[in-house]
Design a protein around this motif. Sequence first.
Motif, PDB file in Angstrom:
ATOM      1  N   LEU A 258     -46.282   8.305  24.166  1.00 11.80           N
ATOM      2  CA  LEU A 258     -46.087   8.601  25.580  1.00 11.80           C
ATOM      3  C   LEU A 258     -47.408   8.971  26.234  1.00 11.80           C
ATOM      4  N   GLY A 259     -48.198   9.817  25.574  1.00 16.54           N
ATOM      5  CA  GLY A 259     -49.511  10.174  26.100  1.00 16.54           C
ATOM      6  C   GLY A 259     -50.392   8.958  26.289  1.00 16.54           C
ATOM      7  N   ARG A 260     -50.336   8.042  25.340  1.00 15.92           N
ATOM      8  CA  ARG A 260     -51.122   6.806  25.445  1.00 15.92           C
ATOM      9  C   ARG A 260     -50.644   5.956  26.620  1.00 15.92           C
ATOM     10  N   MET A 261     -49.330   5.844  26.794  1.00 13.48           N
ATOM     11  CA  MET A 261     -48.779   5.021  27.869  1.00 13.48           C
ATOM     12  C   MET A 261     -49.035   5.611  29.250  1.00 13.48           C
ATOM     13  N   ILE A 262     -49.207   6.911  29.317  1.00 14.32           N
ATOM     14  CA  ILE A 262     -49.508   7.553  30.593  1.00 14.32           C
ATOM     15  C   ILE A 262     -50.934   7.237  31.021  1.00 14.32           C
ATOM     16  N   GLU A 263     -51.868   7.253  30.073  1.00 15.44           N
ATOM     17  CA  GLU A 263     -53.277   7.115  30.445  1.00 15.44           C
ATOM     18  C   GLU A 263     -53.847   5.709  30.318  1.00 15.44           C
ATOM     19  N   THR A 264     -53.132   4.803  29.655  1.00 14.47           N
ATOM     20  CA  THR A 264     -53.657   3.464  29.457  1.00 14.47           C
ATOM     21  C   THR A 264     -53.685   2.675  30.766  1.00 14.47           C
ATOM     22  N   THR A 265     -54.354   1.566  30.754  1.00 13.83           N
ATOM     23  CA  THR A 265     -54.312   0.635  31.875  1.00 13.83           C
ATOM     24  C   THR A 265     -53.590  -0.619  31.406  1.00 13.83           C
ATOM     25  N   GLY A 266     -53.144  -1.419  32.331  1.00 15.51           N
ATOM     26  CA  GLY A 266     -52.492  -2.665  31.967  1.00 15.51           C
ATOM     27  C   GLY A 266     -50.982  -2.564  31.986  1.00 15.51           C
ATOM     28  N   PRO A 267     -50.319  -3.554  31.394  1.00 15.37           N
ATOM     29  CA  PRO A 267     -48.867  -3.655  31.501  1.00 15.37           C
ATOM     30  C   PRO A 267     -48.080  -2.558  30.771  1.00 15.37           C
ATOM     31  N   GLU A 268     -48.696  -1.874  29.820  1.00 12.10           N
ATOM     32  CA  GLU A 268     -47.990  -0.807  29.089  1.00 12.10           C
ATOM     33  C   GLU A 268     -48.073   0.542  29.799  1.00 12.10           C
ATOM     34  N   ARG A 269     -48.847   0.632  30.860  1.00  9.08           N
ATOM     35  CA  ARG A 269     -49.021   1.889  31.592  1.00  9.08           C
ATOM     36  C   ARG A 269     -47.728   2.262  32.322  1.00  9.08           C
ATOM     37  N   LEU A 270     -47.328   3.522  32.206  1.00  7.56           N
ATOM     38  CA  LEU A 270     -46.187   4.003  32.974  1.00  7.56           C
ATOM     39  C   LEU A 270     -46.566   4.033  34.447  1.00  7.56           C
ATOM     40  N   ASP A 271     -45.656   3.590  35.303  1.00  6.72           N
ATOM     41  CA  ASP A 271     -45.971   3.605  36.735  1.00  6.72           C
ATOM     42  C   ASP A 271     -45.764   5.016  37.296  1.00  6.72           C
ATOM     43  N   ASP A 272     -46.117   5.201  38.556  1.00  3.84           N
ATOM     44  CA  ASP A 272     -46.061   6.537  39.168  1.00  3.84           C
ATOM     45  C   ASP A 272     -44.641   7.096  39.216  1.00  3.84           C
ATOM     46  N   ALA A 273     -43.648   6.240  39.458  1.00  6.57           N
ATOM     47  CA  ALA A 273     -42.257   6.707  39.510  1.00  6.57           C
ATOM     48  C   ALA A 273     -41.796   7.177  38.135  1.00  6.57           C
TER      49      ALA A 273
END
Length: 84
Positions: free
Chosen positions: A31-46
């Motif tokens: 989850l921490g990785r998906m929050i800070e990564t860029t690209g398609p795996e990044r969690l959006d703002d919502a």
Amino acid sequence: MPGSVTASHHSHAAAVGHADAERLVAVLAELGRMIETTGPERLDDAQLAALRGDHAQDRTGMSAWTRQVAAELSSQLHHGLGHA
């Protein structure tokens, strides 16, 4: 129970088994990785807002928090702390 981890806040405590705690460590780290990564795996703002709940953490703070909790829990699992 042997191999369990207990999390406590004041007088309330929650316990999960060792295997569930290890899985939770992996989920929090990812989850921490998906929050800070860029690209398609990044969690959006919502999605990030939904995860933050009532806490006003920015993306960097939320990522750091999830990774910190994962690291602390992992340390307890692997160093014998928090075992009942």
